[in-house]
Design a protein around this motif. Structure first.
Motif, PDB file in Angstrom:
ATOM      1  N   ASP A  29       0.856  -1.116   0.075  1.00 48.04           N
ATOM      2  CA  ASP A  29      -0.089   0.048  -0.082  1.00 48.04           C
ATOM      3  C   ASP A  29       0.601   1.246   0.094  1.00 48.04           C
ATOM      4  O   ASP A  29       2.156   0.867  -0.243  1.00 48.04           O
TER       5      ASP A  29
ATOM      6  N   ALA B 223       2.893   4.371   1.970  1.00 50.77           N
ATOM      7  CA  ALA B 223       3.596   4.279   3.085  1.00 50.77           C
ATOM      8  C   ALA B 223       2.536   4.506   4.449  1.00 50.77           C
ATOM      9  O   ALA B 223       2.617   4.075   5.389  1.00 50.77           O
ATOM     10  N   PHE B 224       1.748   5.874   4.236  1.00 51.55           N
ATOM     11  CA  PHE B 224       0.772   6.179   5.333  1.00 51.55           C
ATOM     12  C   PHE B 224      -0.593   6.008   4.960  1.00 51.55           C
ATOM     13  O   PHE B 224      -1.033   7.159   4.212  1.00 51.55           O
ATOM     14  N   ALA B 225      -1.262   5.106   5.033  1.00 55.22           N
ATOM     15  CA  ALA B 225      -2.285   4.864   4.214  1.00 55.22           C
ATOM     16  C   ALA B 225      -3.576   5.755   4.900  1.00 55.22           C
ATOM     17  O   ALA B 225      -4.492   6.144   4.201  1.00 55.22           O
TER      18      ALA B 225
ATOM     19  N   THR C  12       7.910   9.123   0.203  1.00 57.48           N
ATOM     20  CA  THR C  12       8.167   8.146   1.346  1.00 57.48           C
ATOM     21  C   THR C  12       8.116   6.719   0.727  1.00 57.48           C
ATOM     22  O   THR C  12       8.918   5.686   0.794  1.00 57.48           O
TER      23      THR C  12
ATOM     24  N   MET D 249       9.852   1.779   0.034  1.00 59.36           N
ATOM     25  CA  MET D 249       8.809   0.631  -0.208  1.00 59.36           C
ATOM     26  C   MET D 249       8.865  -0.195  -1.444  1.00 59.36           C
ATOM     27  O   MET D 249       8.015  -1.011  -1.906  1.00 59.36           O
TER      28      MET D 249
END
Lengths: 283, 531
Positions: free
Chosen positions: B108, B110-112, B181, B186
């Motif tokens: 997903d 990085a900060f969903a 990010t 990721m």
């Protein structure tokens, strides 16, 4: 946390973001109404702010709980580092806009108004100098000197950077007492800074006739120092949260990005202050 | 570990997402959020397009027929703000949300949760802009550049626009931090930066541009706000300020903003052209360096928007040459795309058609930009329809064509069905023809001296304006065809295979079509990298 290398934490659906959006809607509308002399705006703004606080509490509570449960592995930690770094970079660019305005007014537009055609025909009495409130400003005002309160404030903020670093080292060595004392001292220094800043503003308004409306000097002085003060306030609040967390026993020597992120932020406001001290107060 | 249960509960178990509207409000899934961005952007595209049609309707004939000059100015402002911030930028953020995790093999963003917030700020911000039409005094009538002193004098619609811009900026910065990010941290094992799909590269650099430039815009509109309400004098000569200062700050944001829009468009084109040429992208490394060069230079050319403000001659010279320098990396990209097609086995499905349309028309827009970069010429053409024609070739034929190329290219992966190829081609040809009908003639109008942002004009401009207006309505109506094509592809049709396009490369083509709700929860091993 051996699983962390290949596994990345993805949170479940959350209702906090929509709270944040509703808060922003209320605050934006409320501020616009208020600024246009519609009294209900105040209440809308206050309501929005309340929703925002609720959201921040709830959201960060989620994050802290997940962190304490060990959900955040090494990769998430790296993500937080990148994100905080880029966030601080965006803040730097925000301040850069205001430093740019200061540079432009001081070096370009004020001298331009005194020279050439505008100096000759529009403002013959105006001479270029700094500080200046422009040719249209007829009252007397004085400059905020660097070696009174601002110098003390510089010392306070620099000292707070030292105490915070001391706290950080204590955290790494797992010396919780020193950690708590260091954090508390940092917060104390931050609040003294803010008090002195309020004092300085009071002086400016009452003794120096230096106001937000004092032309280019007043505009740049108050917006730059004001936004900085706002950031110090935010940083101090964040430090308080971190202190509350360390008192509850959060953070380990290996795993404490919450602490570090706030420390980065604090050093960032520190550096901005140094620029302010040199460019706004001193030169 | 004692925490294991908690981790499993919060993270890895797949409950069905909440149903109904709550699914969309609370979602942390990059595919859901990507879809919301794309739908939102298309709705805003229609809203902004309707505003453009109000403008064109008024300009069909000389004289004042349809709307008042004041409302005309409001339409000019809102059309631009909504198209730039509400339609084009969210469209590419939508692509990035959907495709970047799939392209780099991440589970997903990085900060969903923050991703969700980035999206849900947008309707609020756009709502403020639309609301501003209905407050006393109406919306801001300054044009999207919000120049003082006019913007200081406007009513509360201006304040709503200022806060709308603040919120749009917040959303963009959060989105950009998330994207940068995700890309940096990721990627699947084995995918080094220089093996990344070009779309990810363009977004990595775009995210940097956003983080660097949006806060500057926030600073500029904050100064406007305090000048309006709290008596500061940033933009007032009586206080030692200068209205031109606003232009400097605004364009320090504004010029990178052009590349914030253009770079992801380049990224999409760099995915589509190799797929339909059945060859890897030519000159991968030089593409990366060109993007980076464009991004860096874009911060040093802003005053080419301000040649007639009285900046010194040396300043004009510097900004002219610096601007021309941007043509070099851009030229590298165009030649690379052409070289990618060279001796490829080309086929011309709709995404490829839109990419080719992009290639021709964006290059044309680039050339008219070079014309405008010449100070001596720009002094004549500033504030004429030539400028309008120029940036619509960049914004519509550049960004919008590229967005359509991307939408058709990835639509089968999103819906699981192939879209109607015949209708897609009809959509392309209608768009191409009506686009040129609308905007090509505006070059002539500008060269003949027709000023922009004025609801009336001299009689000799009538024919070209009529052609342009007819083209605009045709262009607007043809976009409804796209809506029909997408809805049709959602309902059914030929099942899409996993690979979808035989020449397409990348991890996104290794997951089934439609892409399952969760993908790459265990990172794939990336062995690609033909570059």
């Amino acid at each position: 946390m051996s699983q962390s290398a290949s596994h990345y934490f993805v949170p479940q659906p959350s209702h906090w973001p929509i709270f944040g959006s509703i808060a922003l809607l209320l605050m934006a509308n409320g501020t616009v109404l208020w600024m246009n002399q519609i009294p209900s705006g105040k209440w809308m703004l206050a309501g929005g702010f309340f929703v925002l606080l609720t959201m921040l509490f709830g959201w960060f509570a989620n994050v802290i709980r997940e962190s304490e449960e060990g959900a955040y592995g090494k990769n998430v930690d790296i993500s937080f580092r990148w994100a905080m770094g880029w966030f601080i970079f965006s803040e730097i660019m925000f301040f850069a806009a205001f430093f740019g305005a200061l540079f432009y007014i001081r070096v370009l537009s004020v001298p331009d108004l005194a020279e050439g055609l505008s100096g000759e025909f529009l403002y013959p009495d105006f001479t270029s100098a700094w500080p200046s409130a422009g040719p249209g400003f007829k009252e007397e005002f004085s400059k905020m000197g660097a070696w009174g309160l601002p110098a003390i404030n510089t010392a306070l903020l620099l000292a707070s950077g030292v105490t915070l670093t001391w706290a950080h080292h204590a955290l790494i060595k797992n010396n919780r007492l020193h950690l708590n004392i260091g954090l508390a001292l940092t917060i104390l220094l931050g609040f003294i800074f803010l008090l002195l800043q309020v004092e300085e503003y009071a002086h400016a308004y009452t003794d120096y006739n230096l106001k937000l409306t004092t032309g280019g000097y007043g505009s740049t002085f108050f917006l730059l120092t004001g936004f900085h003060g706002f950031h110090v306030t935010l940083g101090a609040v964040m430090l308080c949260v971190i202190l509350a967390r360390t008192l509850k026993g959060h953070f380990t020597p290996e795993h404490h990005f919450g602490f570090e992120g706030v420390a980065w932020y604090w050093h960032f406001v520190d550096v901005v202050w140094l620029l302010l001290f040199v460019l706004v107060y001193w030169l | 570990m004692a925490h294991d249960h908690a981790i499993g509960h919060d993270d890895h178990e797949h409950h069905a997402p909440p149903s109904g509207i709550m699914r969309w409000i609370t979602t942390t899934n990059h595919k859901d959020i990507g879809s919301m961005y794309l739908w939102f952007s298309f709705i805003m595209f229609l809203v902004g397009g309707a505003m453009a049609l109000v403008i064109r309707a008024e300009l069909f004939q000389p004289g004042l027929q349809v709307v008042s000059p004041d409302f005309f100015n409001q339409m000019i402002t809102l059309h631009a703000l909504i198209m730039v911030f509400g339609a084009i930028m969210p469209a590419f953020v939508g692509f990035s949300n959907w495709m970047i995790p799939l392209q780099i093999g991440a589970s997903d963003m990085a900060f969903a949760r923050m991703n969700n917030w980035s999206f849900w700020i947008l309707p609020v911000a756009s709502g403020l802009l639309v609301l501003s039409m209905f407050v006393p005094g109406g919306a801001a009538g300054t044009g999207w550049t919000l120049y003082p002193p006019l913007s200081i004098q406007m009513g509360m619609g201006m304040d709503l626009a200022i806060f709308g811009i603040h919120l749009l900026g917040m959303s963009s910065i959060m989105g950009a931090i998330n994207i940068i990010t995700t890309i940096l941290n990721m990627r699947a094992p084995g995918m080094t930066l220089m093996k990344m799909p070009m779309f990810c590269w363009t977004w990595l650099i775009t995210a940097f541009l956003l983080i660097a430039s949006m806060p500057v815009l926030a600073g500029a509109v904050t100064m406007l706000l305090t000048d309006r309400h709290f008596g500061t004098t940033f933009f007032n000569a009586a206080g030692g300020g200068d209205p031109v200062l606003f232009q400097h700050i605004f364009w320090f944001f504004g010029h990178p903003e052009v590349y914030i829009i253009a770079l992801p468009a380049f990224g999409v084109i760099s995915q589509v052209i190799p797929a339909f040429s059945r060859k890897p992208l030519f000159g991968y490394a030089s593409m990366v360096y060109a993007i980076a060069a464009i991004a860096v230079i874009s911060f040093f050319v802003w005053a080419h928007h301000m040649y007639i403000t009285g900046i010194p001659l040396t300043g004009q010279l510097y900004f002219m040459y610096a601007t021309m320098v941007i043509a070099i990396p851009t030229g590298v990209k165009v030649f690379n795309w052409v070289a990618t097609m060279w001796k490829g086995s080309l086929s011309f499905e709709t995404p490829m058609l839109f990419s080719l349309g992009f290639l021709f028309l964006f290059t044309l827009g680039g050339f008219s930009g070079l014309v405008l970069s010449i100070t001596a010429v720009d002094i004549l053409l500033q504030e004429t329809y030539y400028v309008i024609a120029h940036f619509h070739y960049v914004m519509v034929a550049g960004a919008v064509f590229s967005a359509y190329a991307g939408a058709y290219y990835w639509l089968p992966k999103w819906t699981g069905y192939m879209y109607d190829e015949f209708l897609g081609k009809v959509h392309f040809w209608l768009t191409l023809i009506f686009f040129n009908m609308t905007f090509f003639v505006q070059h002539f109008l500008g060269l003949a001296g027709m000023p922009r942002r004025v609801p009336d004009y001299a009689l000799q401009f009538t024919e070209f304006n009529m052609i342009s207006t007819i083209g605009a309505f045709g262009l607007g109506i043809s976009q409804l065809l796209f809506l029909y094509i997408v809805l049709k592809a959602r309902k059914g049709g030929v099942k899409a295979t996993t690979q979808v396009w035989d020449g397409a490369e990348g991890l996104e083509w290794t997951v089934p079509s439609p892409a399952p709700y969760h993908t790459f929860e265990t990172p794939p091993v990336f062995e690609g990298g033909k570059h």
